[in-house]
Scaffold this active site. Sequence first.
Site, PDB file in Angstrom:
ATOM      1  N   ARG A 308      -4.282  -7.692  -6.231  1.00  0.00           N
ATOM      2  CA  ARG A 308      -4.102  -7.671  -4.900  1.00  0.00           C
ATOM      3  C   ARG A 308      -3.122  -9.291  -4.360  1.00  0.00           C
ATOM      4  O   ARG A 308      -3.165  -9.939  -3.418  1.00  0.00           O
ATOM      5  CB  ARG A 308      -6.264  -8.325  -4.736  1.00  0.00           C
ATOM      6  CG  ARG A 308      -7.077  -6.412  -4.320  1.00  0.00           C
ATOM      7  CD  ARG A 308      -8.129  -7.399  -4.545  1.00  0.00           C
ATOM      8  NE  ARG A 308      -8.782  -5.880  -3.900  1.00  0.00           N
ATOM      9  CZ  ARG A 308     -10.122  -5.776  -3.244  1.00  0.00           C
ATOM     10  NH1 ARG A 308     -10.681  -6.307  -3.941  1.00  0.00           N
ATOM     11  NH2 ARG A 308     -10.616  -4.532  -3.381  1.00  0.00           N
ATOM     12  N   TYR A 449      -3.404  -0.938   1.555  1.00  0.00           N
ATOM     13  CA  TYR A 449      -3.325  -0.479   0.025  1.00  0.00           C
ATOM     14  C   TYR A 449      -4.263  -2.126  -0.826  1.00  0.00           C
ATOM     15  O   TYR A 449      -3.936  -3.016  -0.189  1.00  0.00           O
ATOM     16  CB  TYR A 449      -2.573   0.138  -0.723  1.00  0.00           C
ATOM     17  CG  TYR A 449      -0.965  -0.269  -1.182  1.00  0.00           C
ATOM     18  CD1 TYR A 449      -1.023  -1.830  -0.621  1.00  0.00           C
ATOM     19  CD2 TYR A 449       0.382   0.497  -1.200  1.00  0.00           C
ATOM     20  CE1 TYR A 449       0.631  -2.219  -0.900  1.00  0.00           C
ATOM     21  CE2 TYR A 449       1.216  -0.159  -2.094  1.00  0.00           C
ATOM     22  CZ  TYR A 449       1.108  -1.506  -1.717  1.00  0.00           C
ATOM     23  OH  TYR A 449       2.347  -1.643  -1.460  1.00  0.00           O
ATOM     24  N   GLU A 450      -4.615  -0.992  -1.866  1.00  0.00           N
ATOM     25  CA  GLU A 450      -5.427  -2.020  -3.106  1.00  0.00           C
ATOM     26  C   GLU A 450      -6.562  -3.242  -1.815  1.00  0.00           C
ATOM     27  O   GLU A 450      -6.726  -4.321  -1.953  1.00  0.00           O
ATOM     28  CB  GLU A 450      -4.259  -3.686  -3.252  1.00  0.00           C
ATOM     29  CG  GLU A 450      -4.558  -4.089  -4.327  1.00  0.00           C
ATOM     30  CD  GLU A 450      -4.919  -2.914  -5.096  1.00  0.00           C
ATOM     31  OE1 GLU A 450      -4.027  -2.470  -5.708  1.00  0.00           O
ATOM     32  OE2 GLU A 450      -6.208  -2.898  -6.046  1.00  0.00           O
ATOM     33  N   GLY A 451      -6.890  -2.527  -1.345  1.00  0.00           N
ATOM     34  CA  GLY A 451      -8.194  -2.373  -0.512  1.00  0.00           C
ATOM     35  C   GLY A 451      -7.838  -3.127   0.805  1.00  0.00           C
ATOM     36  O   GLY A 451      -7.156  -3.922   0.372  1.00  0.00           O
ATOM     37  N   GLN A 456     -10.907  -6.894   2.606  1.00  0.00           N
ATOM     38  CA  GLN A 456     -11.500  -8.286   1.650  1.00  0.00           C
ATOM     39  C   GLN A 456     -11.782  -8.933   2.894  1.00  0.00           C
ATOM     40  O   GLN A 456     -12.344  -9.869   1.656  1.00  0.00           O
ATOM     41  CB  GLN A 456      -9.884  -8.510   2.023  1.00  0.00           C
ATOM     42  CG  GLN A 456      -8.305  -7.752   1.718  1.00  0.00           C
ATOM     43  CD  GLN A 456      -8.339  -7.950  -0.369  1.00  0.00           C
ATOM     44  OE1 GLN A 456      -9.030  -8.655  -0.774  1.00  0.00           O
ATOM     45  NE2 GLN A 456      -9.040  -6.370  -0.780  1.00  0.00           N
TER      46      GLN A 456
END
Length: 592
Positions: A308, A449-451, A456
Amino acid sequence: MNGHQEPAHEARSGAYVPPIEDILLTLEVVGLSDLLRLDDFGHLDRDAVGVALHEFGRLASEVIAPTNRLGDRLGATFVPETNGVVTPAALRDAYRHYVNGGWGSLQFPESYGGGGFPAVVGLALQEMFASANMALSLNPVLTQGAIELLLAWGTEAQRSAYLPKMLTGEWTGTMLLTEADAGSDLGGIRTHAERDADGQWRITGSKVFITWGEHDLAPNIVHLVLARAKGGPPGTHGLSLFVVPKFLPDSDGEPRTRNALRCTRLEDKLGIHASPTCAIELEGAIGELVGPEHGGLRAMFTMMNAARLSIGLQGPAVGERAFQEAAAYGAQRLQGHRPNTTASQRSAIVDHPDVKRMLFDMRTRVLASRLLIYMAAAHGDRARHGGDGMVRTAGQALADLCTPIAKAWSTDVGFAVASLGVQVLGGMGFVEESGMAQHLRDARIAMIYEGTNGIQAVDLVTRKLPRDGGRWIRTVLDDIGRATQAPSGASDPLDVSRAVLSEAHGVLGNATGWMLSNLHSHTDDVLAGATSYLELAGITLGGWLMVERAVHAARVGSGDRAISECNFFATETVARATGLLRPITSGAHRLE
Ligand SMILES: Cc1cc2nc3c(=O)[nH]c(=O)nc-3n(C[C@H](O)[C@H](O)[C@H](O)COP(=O)(O)OP(=O)(O)OC[C@H]3O[C@@H](n4cnc5c(N)ncnc54)[C@H](O)[C@@H]3O)c2cc1C
């Protein structure tokens, strides 16, 4: 996208100058000198950090950056006959230089062949890599996240089987989470794992959107796969984590036996064309459990948290490159003339206040978002290497709190900065020839991407803010409050910044109180304001760190520029914080 035509002239366009002095100042602001005094870093000094940055910066600008446009144009090519993926030769060559230089191991323990540097210094290298070629940089980003995971959760046998070759980058890593029905909600994962008659885990299922899931840069790919071990509970609690290599290492460690998984397709997408986004079929692939059975998501979070910050960093990284190109274009493009000059005296567009404003906006947002990401990483270093338990606990809590803010705000900033880059170039920004359009297209994925950035924000307000009764956000608010106070005595060149920061600090304090007191009683209202709250937190933390940066710069005699950048950021961006209280607190009924 055709993997066989590589126009040589494109490889020279789009120069990138590594901002080493900016990066060094950022490292100082977030506490590099203090980190280097910790026992674990006793073998290092500031010079060693400077040398690493300069050397890697040269590789980034001279070898990697020239591949950026070419990678965008040619992309990666799927070969159905072999289920393989071919990347452009120039990218393979750039990656080989990276591996040969040993750069992938800088921040990892010396016991596995690493350099033993703080992670925040490794992040500085990642930034330059991502500025040079974001799509290619994703490969080491994932490899390094996988290394973190195996260091934290792997058995000694797993570490010695995989880490030495992954640290060098000879083997690369991936994360296999997403499936057609499991994106933000990993509880929907259907890929399953069962023991066979020999007691080996066999993994079966279909994963999608896997970054660098198949490629020709390395002879082996180490996949970290979330799957549902037989007998586990439904939802995320039933997930286990497995290490599933493309080639299984033999007893001598050499990867000879092909595992039962294959790439079946590449996605055709908006940006990061050089990064193959793969659909992967696991067909009874052999894997080894990493961490506890049914405790896979916790283990995976080690990799996701590292990734992240790396993804958040793509905001300032792409923003930096867009800024450099916009500033260069603005200095040579002649249009219009300044007031009080004749029409025949055409000026460079950079002399028009509105263009100058855009360039200042780009630069200062890059500076502030870089500071935020590096600060979160430095907290992580304190959590791992801090002298006593209290320092480590605080480091971890602050890293956890800052990570969603850093990931989401910085990637929003990256896209906004790339969009300003298009605006500065006018029509040339919109056509592909200038290269600015690629930055805009590439920067967009980092918000997803990556949450996603929405996830978040939810994570921030529902999990990170309320931890320990809100203690850690109050710690940050106290730090910001101190920065609003001018030192006594002489006149303060930062008084405008401090006054604006003081207002933002007040709004963040009020908004935080509202969030914490409504979280359980009016959860939907809190969730409806989460993204605006995250933006407020990003702006205010960014404004605070810009003040700290200006103070540091003044101490080392380079303060004038940093002061004007800080004051500009305060009046242009931080001043907008006050307008965010209403969207944060207006509730969910507006959505009905
Ligand atoms: C180029 C690319 C590379 C990728 N690389 C990888 C990889 O290497 N490995 C991997 O495993 N995955 C990878 N992914 C997948 C990526 O992480 C997911 O796309 C992302 O997490 C979002 O999931 P989704 O696409 O299913 O969207 P969804 O989950 O369907 O979300 C759609 C929208 O709904 C919102 N939303 C969903 N749930 C909630 C909620 N509870 N509260 C509020 N809003 C919500 C989201 O914020 C988003 O705006 C990649 C994706 C892309 C496009």
